[in-house]
Design an enzyme around this catalytic site. Structure first.
Site, mmCIF file in Angstrom:
data_model
loop_
_atom_site.group_PDB
_atom_site.id
_atom_site.type_symbol
_atom_site.label_atom_id
_atom_site.label_comp_id
_atom_site.label_asym_id
_atom_site.label_seq_id
_atom_site.Cartn_x
_atom_site.Cartn_y
_atom_site.Cartn_z
ATOM 1 N NE ARG A 90 -7.561 -9.025 2.587
ATOM 2 C CZ ARG A 90 -6.746 -9.612 1.885
ATOM 3 N NH1 ARG A 90 -6.983 -10.646 1.119
ATOM 4 N NH2 ARG A 90 -5.402 -9.377 2.233
ATOM 5 C CG HIS A 122 -2.307 -4.887 1.577
ATOM 6 N ND1 HIS A 122 -2.610 -5.249 2.886
ATOM 7 C CD2 HIS A 122 -2.204 -6.095 0.651
ATOM 8 C CE1 HIS A 122 -2.764 -6.817 2.812
ATOM 9 N NE2 HIS A 122 -2.639 -7.172 1.560
ATOM 10 C CD GLN A 142 1.840 -7.887 1.177
ATOM 11 O OE1 GLN A 142 1.313 -8.846 1.186
ATOM 12 N NE2 GLN A 142 3.194 -8.344 0.912
ATOM 13 C CG ASP A 196 -0.761 -6.703 -6.664
ATOM 14 O OD1 ASP A 196 -0.917 -7.888 -6.420
ATOM 15 O OD2 ASP A 196 -1.595 -5.893 -6.027
ATOM 16 C CB CYS A 229 1.365 -8.378 -2.268
ATOM 17 S SG CYS A 229 0.368 -8.302 -3.484
ATOM 18 N NE ARG A 270 0.640 -9.360 5.344
ATOM 19 C CZ ARG A 270 -0.581 -9.658 4.502
ATOM 20 N NH1 ARG A 270 -0.546 -9.920 3.300
ATOM 21 N NH2 ARG A 270 -1.892 -9.249 5.112
#
Ligand code: CP
Ligand code: NVA
Length: 306
Positions: free
Chosen positions: A103, A130, A133, A225, A265, A293
């Protein structure tokens, strides 16, 4: 599939295959069937240059359930944070471990890590994308709606990493996507163009606008988001003003289909991008989404590292 750097690297069939695999792993896990033979003795290094709750915990738990082990490598503590190159980090880690989840800020760094190393690399979020996700999001949508093709997803808010990946993930799986962002906060052009190109073969519609009402009308899935992604904190006050009319509240949500689901998310900031009544309401699936996830990443790791 050698790496998971961006959803564009996967075919539509590979995406559906991962969701099928994740559904199976989820079902088996809930029925007491163990998976600790799948990656027995394998080690995943997890490099973090940004904070995380879900990604960190779900990868570590997933690796443990697959019989392996995960190492948390904060970039502030490893030499990468003091200027060691990605090149040398990739070559060194390839001598010790079996896969890397990273990340970080730059997508280019993730690509470089994959290029110079000899082990699979998984993108756990960059400023651009992402992918893990969005695989979990697609899994959650199919679990709830029973299908993907032909559904309408409305993304309201910032044209950020999650939005870029949703464009690709929806285009690849035949989901129609309407993205509404304020002017100046559009998704990256290369992701919009890539999604349009994919959509011409899968039949999905890609709609980009600044109109949240038009975008959400008749949507099956409503997604938002944070307005302030990691790294954007300096623009906080300006963003709060610019995004004020892009809040997913009950009034806006009521324009979606009556059985529309809400996804985010997480982490969420109630009172900003979404109101409490929507995110904590009966049609919000944000915790199924967070749970998924774990299952989808187990499928990704098993596919890449077995
Ligand atoms: N959604 C997500 O990636 O959450 P974390 O930042 O907690 O990992
Ligand atoms: N867009 C958000 C996602 C966090 C999981 C960010 O980049 O901070």
């Amino acid at each position: 599939m050698k790496h998971l750097l961006c959803l564009n690297d996967l075919t539509s069939e590979e995406i559906i295959g991962l969701i099928d695999y994740a559904d199976k792993l989820k079902y088996e896990h809930k029925n007491g069937i163990r998976h600790d033979h799948i990656l027995r003795g394998k080690i995943l290094g997890m490099i973090f240059s940004k904070s995380s709750t879900r990604t960190r915990v779900s990868f570590e738990v997933g690796m443990k359930q697959l019989g392996g082990h995960a190492l948390f490598l904060s970039s502030a503590d490893i030499q990468l944070g003091r200027g060691e190159t990605i090149h040398d980090t990739a070559k060194t880690l390839s001598r010790y471990i079996d896969g890397i989840m990273i990340r970080t800020f730059s997508q280019k760094d993730v690509e470089e890590l994959a290029y110079y190393g000899s082990i699979p690399v998984i993108n756990g979020l960059t400023d651009e994308a992402h992918p893990c996700q969005v695989l979990a999001d697609l899994m959650t949508i199919r679990e709830s709606k029973g299908r993907l093709k032909g559904l309408k997803l409305a993304y309201i808010g910032d044209g950020n990493n999650v939005a870029n990946s949703l464009l690709i993930g929806c285009a690849k799986t035949g989901v129609n996507i309407s993205v509404a962002t304020p002017a100046g906060y559009y998704c990256e052009k290369k992701y919009v163009e890539a999604a349009q190109k994919i959509a011409s073969t899968t039949g999905s519609c890609i709609d980009i606008s600044t109109d949240p009402v038009a975008a959400i009308t008749d949507a099956d899935v409503v997604y938002t988001d944070t307005w302030i992604s990691m790294g954007m904190e300096a623009d906080r006050e300006k963003r709060i003003k610019d995004f004020a009319s892009y809040q997913v509240n009950s009034d806006l949500f009521s324009k979606a289909k009556p059985d529309a689901i809400f996804l985010h998310c997480l982490p969420a900031y109630r009172g900003y991008e979404v109101t409490e009544d929507v995110i904590d309401g009966p049609r919000s699936l944000v915790f199924d989404e967070a749970e998924n996830r774990l299952h989808i990443q187990k499928a990704v790791m098993a596919t890449l590292m077995e």
